[in-house]
Design a protein around this motif. Structure first.
Motif, mmCIF file in Angstrom:
data_model
loop_
_atom_site.group_PDB
_atom_site.id
_atom_site.type_symbol
_atom_site.label_atom_id
_atom_site.label_comp_id
_atom_site.label_asym_id
_atom_site.label_seq_id
_atom_site.Cartn_x
_atom_site.Cartn_y
_atom_site.Cartn_z
ATOM 1 N N LEU A 225 26.287 -17.363 5.326
ATOM 2 C CA LEU A 225 24.988 -16.793 4.969
ATOM 3 C C LEU A 225 24.573 -17.183 3.554
ATOM 4 N N GLU A 226 25.522 -17.154 2.624
ATOM 5 C CA GLU A 226 25.179 -17.521 1.253
ATOM 6 C C GLU A 226 24.841 -19.000 1.139
ATOM 7 N N ASN A 227 25.522 -19.831 1.907
ATOM 8 C CA ASN A 227 25.171 -21.264 1.928
ATOM 9 C C ASN A 227 23.770 -21.478 2.498
ATOM 10 N N PHE A 228 23.437 -20.680 3.499
ATOM 11 C CA PHE A 228 22.108 -20.790 4.090
ATOM 12 C C PHE A 228 21.023 -20.284 3.131
ATOM 13 N N ILE A 229 21.326 -19.183 2.457
ATOM 14 C CA ILE A 229 20.356 -18.572 1.538
ATOM 15 C C ILE A 229 20.143 -19.433 0.302
ATOM 16 N N ASN A 230 21.173 -20.147 -0.123
ATOM 17 C CA ASN A 230 21.133 -20.917 -1.362
ATOM 18 C C ASN A 230 19.887 -21.805 -1.434
ATOM 19 N N ASP A 231 19.156 -21.691 -2.530
ATOM 20 C CA ASP A 231 17.925 -22.465 -2.789
ATOM 21 C C ASP A 231 16.763 -22.092 -1.863
ATOM 22 N N LYS A 232 16.959 -21.080 -0.999
ATOM 23 C CA LYS A 232 15.877 -20.694 -0.090
ATOM 24 C C LYS A 232 15.468 -19.240 -0.290
ATOM 25 N N ARG A 233 15.935 -18.635 -1.337
ATOM 26 C CA ARG A 233 15.742 -17.195 -1.465
ATOM 27 C C ARG A 233 14.266 -16.776 -1.499
ATOM 28 N N PHE A 234 13.460 -17.502 -2.262
ATOM 29 C CA PHE A 234 12.043 -17.127 -2.342
ATOM 30 C C PHE A 234 11.353 -17.251 -0.988
ATOM 31 N N LEU A 235 11.679 -18.293 -0.257
ATOM 32 C CA LEU A 235 11.093 -18.482 1.068
ATOM 33 C C LEU A 235 11.568 -17.397 2.028
#
Length: 346
Positions: A225-235
């Protein structure tokens, strides 16, 4: 009440430091989660306080906060359930078999034991203020959280059930390699809980239960989940906010209410992952979640018996807050030197 909520918001903003959108070092630490739990526990306190007939004004400094409270509803307990599910799985991952063996004592029976101590106090208040006799059936059902003497009970009943289901599942699937099976079985156990309880109790008894399952899932799939969230948090924050708004419009339907609570929980997790949050007051409140939650109704029950306090909600609120903190300190002392020793002997 509006001013109180503004103070909470300003305190959180002041206590938070932006750490970028790629850092996952702090947002699920004990310190950060206790701060967030502390904030929501204050909201629970304010929510409970409004149920006792205190006469708030219709001016902006009250009406705005009352409006926020009424629209938040059960959202104020979502993070408690999420962090409980997350914490129990993190402990399982770290301790494995040892943790499973100790879970009935340290989670299930200890929670029930401490809850029953509180129930006995509320039972005495029930007799003194309402002058009613107590049946054996009501007493037994109150001790397991199904009934109440004026104390908060649904959350304790729900969380003890979740602990029991988690224990049974982990006894069968006692390896992290079985995480898919673990999540499916905990979900099925939660589904059984919601179906059963829905026949006998109001929606608030079960409509946030899946936040616990979400917490378990987040722990077991944390790296992915953290790998998926990385750099995509605002989106992701945008998408969760959009889903939250859409589900809010249809939250009178139970499926949409589940989406409503999960999207809200996701928003809190995503936003908190972008900040380092340090607030000693809120952290202390979060650390003392159980006594502050379970005993906060005592001063409210006493004060509502006097017309003066009903007509002066701010005075009553301050007295209730101070009294609840005092009761918490006394309880911690009793628990340390008496209740914990009695529990271990039993």
């Amino acid at each position: 009440m509006t001013v109180i909520m503004l103070i909470i918001l300003i305190s959180i903003i002041y206590s938070s430091k932006y750490n970028g959108d790629t850092d996952f070092s702090n947002y699920l630490s004990f310190e950060c989660t206790n701060v967030i739990k502390g904030v929501f526990l204050i909201l629970v306190f304010l929510s409970h306080f409004t149920l006792y007939g205190f006469e708030w004004s219709t001016e902006w400094y009250d009406i705005g906060g009352l409006w926020i409270r009424s629209h938040m509803g059960q959202l104020i307990v979502c993070m408690f359930l999420f962090y409980s599910g997350y914490g129990i799985m993190e402990s399982f991952k770290n301790k494995k078999g040892t943790y499973i063996k100790q879970l009935p004592k340290n989670r299930i029976l200890k929670t029930l034991f401490n809850f029953d101590f509180a129930v006995l106090i509320y039972m005495l208040l029930y007799i003194f203020f309402q002058h009613k006799t107590i049946t054996l059936k009501k007493m037994v059902l109150s001790l397991i959280g199904w009934n109440s003497f004026g104390n908060s009970n649904w959350y304790i009943f729900c969380i003890i059930y979740m602990y029991i289901i988690t224990y049974l599942v982990l006894k069968v699937y006692h390896s992290i390699n079985n995480r898919k099976q673990i999540i499916i079985m905990i979900f099925m156990g939660t589904l059984l809980y919601t179906l059963f309880v829905s026949f006998y109790k109001a929606d608030h008894w079960f409509n946030t239960a899946y936040c616990y399952v979400f917490g378990c899932c987040y722990s077991l799939y944390k790296n992915e989940l953290e790998n998926f969230i990385n750099d995509k948090r605002f989106l992701l924050i945008f998408y969760c906010a959009l889903l939250f708004i859409i589900s809010y419009k249809s939250k009178n339907k139970i499926i949409w209410y589940y989406i409503f609570t999960i999207s809200f929980t996701s928003l809190v997790v995503l936003i908190s992952s972008m900040f380092n949050i340090h607030n000693k007051l809120f952290e202390w409140i979060g650390k003392n979640l159980f006594p502050l939650y379970i005993f906060q109704r005592i001063p409210m029950i006493i004060l509502k018996s006097y017309p003066y306090f009903l007509g002066n909600p701010l005075v009553s609120l301050m007295i209730s807050a101070i009294a609840t903190i005092a009761i918490c300190i006394i309880y911690n002392f009793i628990n340390k030197y008496f209740l914990s020793k009695l529990f271990n002997r039993i």
